[in-house]
Design an enzyme around this catalytic site. Structure first.
Site, PDB file in Angstrom:
ATOM      1  N   ASP A 122       9.634  28.829  -2.966  1.00 32.35           N
ATOM      2  CA  ASP A 122       9.781  28.498  -1.554  1.00 32.35           C
ATOM      3  C   ASP A 122       9.325  29.579  -0.571  1.00 32.35           C
ATOM      4  O   ASP A 122       8.176  29.607  -0.179  1.00 32.35           O
ATOM      5  CB  ASP A 122      11.229  28.090  -1.270  1.00 32.35           C
ATOM      6  CG  ASP A 122      11.615  26.807  -2.009  1.00 32.35           C
ATOM      7  OD1 ASP A 122      10.961  26.495  -3.013  1.00 32.35           O
ATOM      8  OD2 ASP A 122      12.559  26.133  -1.584  1.00 32.35           O
ATOM      9  N   GLU A 180      24.156  28.293  -7.102  1.00 31.97           N
ATOM     10  CA  GLU A 180      22.689  28.225  -7.103  1.00 31.97           C
ATOM     11  C   GLU A 180      22.074  29.609  -7.274  1.00 31.97           C
ATOM     12  O   GLU A 180      21.069  29.773  -7.969  1.00 31.97           O
ATOM     13  CB  GLU A 180      22.221  27.592  -5.799  1.00 31.97           C
ATOM     14  CG  GLU A 180      20.722  27.416  -5.697  1.00 31.97           C
ATOM     15  CD  GLU A 180      20.299  26.766  -4.390  1.00 31.97           C
ATOM     16  OE1 GLU A 180      19.140  26.346  -4.286  1.00 31.97           O
ATOM     17  OE2 GLU A 180      21.148  26.687  -3.454  1.00 31.97           O
TER      18      GLU A 180
END
Length: 833
Positions: free
Chosen positions: A588, A784
Site C-alpha cells: 500500500d 493486523e
C-alpha cells in the site's frame, strides 16, 4: 504352383503369445485407468461430503451454510432486553470491531469435523458458546448440528433477559415450512422446519427446547402476548434482500411493536421490555423464518439439521457424542501436526496456538455473487506516459464498471469483522498452516481461486462477490481492474504440494481401487500419487497462464532507457501506482520513487516473478519436463537482473529504480521490506555475497530490528511513521514469517552466514511469538499489525489471517547453538515455504 507350406506350430504359438502379451498390457492399462477414475470419483464424493457444510459465513458470529449457491442458510442473533432502548443497540449478528467484545472465536476447529467457538460479549454480559459438528451419510452431503450455550458473566444479575434469534433462509427452488405448534402464541417445545431443494433433497431443521428459564409476567398483556414462548414468523422476501437479516428482523419487530402499542400499551402501566419486543407468531411456509425466544439467565439449545437421505435423524445425544469425539480428535491431531518447540512448550502457548489456528481455519467461507469489474481497457491504463497516474484516475472516473458473474469462491479471510472476503495475496499465507493440517483442503481452496481466472490469466486481487460482501467495502474500492496484479502467494502452496508429492512418490501405490470412508481425506491426493499428479496436471495450465499474464502486463522497460542488464526482458513494474500508494503490491503506502514514472522498476515484483518461475520449474519437472527450460531461463535472467538493476552497493540492499531528470537509471532506496524481497522469496544462494549486508540490515536496531519483530521501514528513513503509516514502520507477521523461514534455511545449511543467520533466527523467532502472544492475552485478539515501539497490537482486531502464521513459527526448531548440517545440495537457499 504348389501350395505354401503350412505355418509351423512354433511360429503360431509365438504370434499368439505376443498377441496375449499386448492384450494383457492393454487390459492392465485400461484397468489401471478405470481404477484411477473410480478413485478420483471416490475422493471427490467423500471430499464434497466432508466439506459441504460449515460455518461458511465468517462475517457472522455464527452462520452455517453449504458450499453451494442458493441454498439453506442460518445465522444466530442475540441481545439483552432489559429496557426499551436495549435491543436495537445490543443485538449481535455480524462480526464488528467495536461491540464491546472481550475476544471471540474458535477454541478448536477442524473443517471436516467441526469445533467449539467462544464469544465473550461484555456489553451484553454474556458468554456464548457455539459447538458445531458434521455427521456424514446419505447422498446429499450428510447432516450437521450445533449447540448454543449462553452463560451470564460474573457480576451480571441472574435475571438478565436475553433474546435469541435463529434467522433461517432458503434461496433458489425448493420449499421450507415451519410445522404448526399446539399454542397460538408460540411453541412450548421443539420447533421443526421441513424443507427440500434440488441440491439438498428433503431435510429437517429442528431447534430443540433445550435448557433454561423463560421469564414470566403477570402483566395484563400476557393474555395476548403470552409468556416467553418460542415464536416463529415465516415470511417471503425477494432473494436479493435475504442477506439483510438485521434489517428484516427490525422491520418485522417494528410492525409487531407498533401494532401492540396501538392496541395494548399503557404508558402508566408499561409491560416488561421483553414482552414488547416480541414478534407475532405466524409460522408457515416462506423463504425467511425468524425463530425468536427469550431466556432469563443461562440457557442452552441445539440446532439439528438432518438430511433425509442419511436415513437417521440427529438427536441431542448424537450431538453430545460428536462434540466430545471432535474435541478429542482435534487435540490429539493438533499436537501431532504442530509440535510446538522450545522455548514455548508451556501449556499456555499450546492453548494460544490452538486458538490461532482454529480461528484461521474456522474463518474459511463460501462466497457467491457478482463482481464489479472495469473491462474498458482504456489506453490510459497502459500507464506509459509521464503523469500516467492522473490520466488513469480520469479514465477510472469516466468509465462505468459492470457486474460480472456470478462467481463462487471457497477461501479463508483475513479478518471476520473487517475483511470478511477473499484477498489474493493474503490467501497464500493463510494456506501455509492449513496445508500442514489438511493439504487437500488447501488445494481445494487453491483450485477455487484459479477457477476465477479469466482467459488472459488475471485473477482479481480482492474478491467482493455479491451485495452482502459489497456492503462492507466503500464504493471507490469495489471495482476490480484486469491490469492490476497482486503478489502470487498461492505458489507457496503449489510448491508445498509438489514437495509432498515427490516425497510420497515411490513409497505409496500409484493407484488404489477405492478410498474407504475411514481413510483420511486430508492427504488423499498425496497418499494416492496418481490422483495428486492428475490434480497438478489440471492446475498447471492455469499456473502457466497466470505467469505469462504477469510477464505481459507487468513488464518493466529496459530498452527505452538503455539500461545495462544481463537480460533485456526481465524487469517489472506494478500497474495501479499513484503518488501515495501502490495497492497492487500489497504494501500500500510503502515509499516508492517520487514522482511515479513509467520507467520505474519494482524489485519486489521482480522477486515475485522469480518465485513463480522457480515454482513452475518444480512443477514442470514432475509433469512437463520438456518445459522446465522455459522457466529456468527466466529465473536465470531475474537472478542476474536483480543485481544489475536493483542492487545498491552504497546502501547495501536491493532498491526500486526509476529514471532521473537526465533519462538515466537511478536507484531509490527506502530500506525495509522491499529491500529484502529477493531474500524473502528464496532467490539468494546461501553463499551470495549480498547476504552479509542483507543480514546486517535485518539485525540493525537503528534500521529494521526491534524487540518485537522486524519493522516494515527503516527508522532512518524520512518516511518512517509518517502519513497513513500503514507499511511505514509497523511489524507485519507475514513478512516476519518469511524472514524467520529464510533465516532458518540459512542456519541449517553450510555457508559463510550460517552462524549469523542462526543467531538472528533464534532471537527473532522468540520476539515475534512473544509479541503476538502477549497482545492476545491482554486483548483477546490477534491483530493486523504490531507497534514497533511498544509491541501492542493495532489497526484491525481479530486479524486471524496471516497473523496465524505464528502457529508455524511455534512449531519451528529451536536452534540454541550451531548444529552439524549436511552440505548444501542446491545452489539456492532451500525454500521451506
Amino acid at each position: 504352383m504348389a501350395p505354401p507350406p503350412p505355418r509351423q506350430p512354433r511360429q503360431l504359438s509365438l504370434v499368439l503369445a505376443l498377441f496375449l502379451l499386448c492384450f494383457n498390457a492393454l487390459f492392465s492399462q485400461a484397468a489401471a485407468q478405470e481404477d484411477e477414475a473410480i478413485l478420483n470419483s471416490d475422493i471427490a464424493r467423500l471430499n464434497n461430503q466432508s466439506l459441504l457444510w460449515g460455518p461458511y459465513r465468517p462475517n457472522l458470529y455464527f452462520g452455517v451454510r453449504p458450499r453451494i449457491p442458493k441454498a439453506l442458510m442460518t445465522g444466530l442473533m442475540w441481545g439483552k432486553v432489559e429496557t426499551y432502548t436495549d435491543y436495537q443497540a445490543s443485538l449481535r449478528y455480524t462480526c464488528e470491531q467495536n461491540e464491546g467484545m472481550k475476544g471471540y472465536g474458535w477454541d478448536e476447529y477442524d473443517t471436516r469435523r467441526g469445533g467449539v467457538q467462544s464469544i465473550h460479549d461484555t456489553e451484553n454480559g454474556i458468554d456464548i458458546t457455539t459447538s458445531f459438528v458434521k455427521v456424514p451419510g446419505g447422498a446429499t452431503g450428510g447432516s450437521w448440528a450445533a449447540r448454543v450455550k449462553g452463560q451470564l458473566q460474573e457480576g451480571v444479575p441472574s435475571d438478565r433477559k436475553t433474546a435469541v434469534i435463529l434467522y433461517v433462509t432458503q434461496e433458489g427452488l425448493g420449499t421450507l415450512e415451519a410445522a404448526q405448534g399446539d399454542d397460538e402464541n408460540g411453541y412450548e417445545g421443539d420447533v421443526t422446519l421441513n424443507g427440500n431443494s434440488a441440491a439438498l433433497g428433503d431435510y429437517k431443521l429442528v431447534l430443540t427446547k433445550g435448557k433454561g428459564k423463560h421469564p414470566q409476567s403477570d402483566h395484563k398483556v400476557t393474555q395476548v402476548r403470552g409468556d416467553a414462548h418460542t415464536v416463529v414468523q415465516s415470511l417471503t422476501y425477494q432473494e436479493e434482500f435475504l442477506w439483510q437479516a438485521k434489517g428484516i428482523v427490525f422491520k418485522q419487530l417494528k410492525e409487531s411493536v407498533d401494532a401492540f402499542v396501538e392496541k395494548y400499551f399503557d404508558k402508566d402501566d408499561p409491560p416488561p421490555a421483553w414482552q414488547v419486543f416480541q414478534l407475532e407468531h405466524r409460522p408457515g411456509a416462506g423463504n425467511v423464518h425468524i425463530i425468536q425466544r427469550v431466556f432469563e439467565g443461562d440457557f442452552e439449545f441445539d440446532i439439528l439439521f438432518s438430511s433425509a437421505s442419511a436415513g437417521k435423524e440427529l438427536s441431542s445425544a448424537d450431538l453430545t457424542r460428536e462434540i466430545q469425539e471432535a474435541t478429542e480428535s482435534f487435540g490429539e491431531r493438533f499436537s501431532s501436526v504442530f509440535a510446538i518447540k522450545a522455548p514455548f512448550t508451556a501449556e499456555k502457548y499450546a492453548k494460544f496456538a490452538r486458538s490461532m489456528f482454529s480461528n484461521l481455519i474456522g474463518g474459511i467461507g463460501y462466497f457467491f455473487g457478482e463482481a464489479v469489474v472495469d473491462r474498458s481497457y482504456a489506453p490510459e491504463y497502459e500507464e506509459d506516459h509521464e503523469g500516467f497516474w492522473e490520466e488513469a484516475a480520469a479514465a477510472r472516473a469516466r468509465n462505468k464498471p459492470t457486474l460480472e458473474g456470478p462467481y463462487e469462491l471457497f477461501t479463508s479471510v483475513p479478518s471476520r469483522p473487517f475483511f470478511p472476503r477473499g484477498f489474493l495475496w493474503d490467501e497464500g499465507f493463510h494456506l501455509l498452516p492449513i496445508a500442514d493440517w489438511d493439504i487437500d483442503l488447501a488445494m481445494e481452496i487453491v483450485k477455487s481461486w484459479y477457477n476465477l481466472m479469466d482467459e488472459d490469466g488475471w485473477i482479481a486481487r480482492e474478491q467482493i462477490l455479491g451485495a452482502e460482501a459489497r456492503s462492507k467495502v466503500p464504493v471507490e474500492f469495489q471495482t476490480q481492474y484486469p491490469h492490476y496484479a497482486n503478489p502470487p502467494t498461492l505458489f507457496f502452496i503449489v510448491d508445498t504440494f509438489v514437495d509432498r508429492l515427490r516425497k510420497a512418490n515411490g513409497t505409496m501405490p500409484v493407484v488404489k481401487e477405492h478410498l474407504s470412508q475411514g481413510v483420511s481425506l486430508s492427504s488423499a491426493s498425496i497418499d494416492n500419487v496418481e490422483v495428486g499428479l492428475e490434480n497438478l496436471r489440471r492446475l498447471y495450465p492455469l499456473l502457466r497462464r497466470q505467469f505469462y499474464w504477469f510477464k505481459k502486463t507487468q513488464y518493466g522497460d529496459i530498452k527505452s532507457y538503455d539500461r545495462d542488464a544481463y537480460s533485456s526482458r526481465e524487469a517489472y513494474r506494478w500497474r495501479g501506482r499513484t503518488v501515495t500508494h501502490c495497492l497492487t503490491s500489497g504494501l500500500d503506502d510503502y515509499p516508492r520513487p517520487q514522482p511515479p514514472h513509467p520507467g520505474e522498476l519494482h524489485v519486489d515484483l521482480m522477486s515475485w516473478v522469480g518465485l513463480m518461475a522457480k515454482s513452475l520449474a518444480n512443477v514442470a519437472e514432475v509433469i512437463a519436463p520438456e518445459e522446465v527450460e522455459d522457466y529456468t531461463k527466466v529465473l536465470d535472467g531475474i537472478e542476474h537482473n536483480l543485481d544489475d538493476l536493483h542492487w545498491s552497493e552504497k546502501d547495501g540492499c536491493y532498491c526500486d529504480a526509476t529514471i532521473d531528470e537526465f533519462e538515466e537509471h537511478q536507484l531509490v532506496c527506502h530500506k525495509g521490506y522491499i529491500s529484502l524481497s529477493p531474500f524473502l522469496t528464496g532467490l539468494l544462494r546461501p553463499d551470495s555475497p549480498k547476504l552479509g549486508k542483507i543480514l546486517a540490515l535485518i539485525g540493525d536496531e537503528e534500521e529494521l530490528w526491534s524487540p518485537y519483530g522486524i519493522r516494515s521501514l527503516s527508522k532512518k528513513d524520512e518516511n518512517y511513521g509518517t502519513a497513513e503509516n500503514y507499511w511505514r514502520s509497523p511489524i507485519w507477521i507475514n513478512i516476519n514469517y518469511l524472514i524467520i523461514t529464510q533465516l532458518y534455511n540459512l542456519a541449517t545449511q553450510e555457508g559463510p552466514y550460517q552462524e549469523t543467520a542462526r543467531d538472528l533466527y533464534q532471537r527473532l523467532r522468540k520476539n515475534v511469538v512473544e509479541t503476538i502472544y502477549n497482545s492476545w492475552v491482554e486483548t483477546g485478539f490477534a491483530w493486523e499489525q504490531y507497534n514497533p515501539e511498544t509491541g501492542k497490537g493495532q489497526r484491525t482486531q481479530h486479524f486471524t489471517g496471516w497473523t496465524s502464521l505464528v502457529v508455524k513459527i511455534l512449531a519451528m526448531d529451536d536452534l540454541p547453538e550451531a548444529v552439524p548440517v549436511a552440505p548444501v545440495e542446491s545452489q539456492y537457499v532451500k525454500d521451506e515455504l
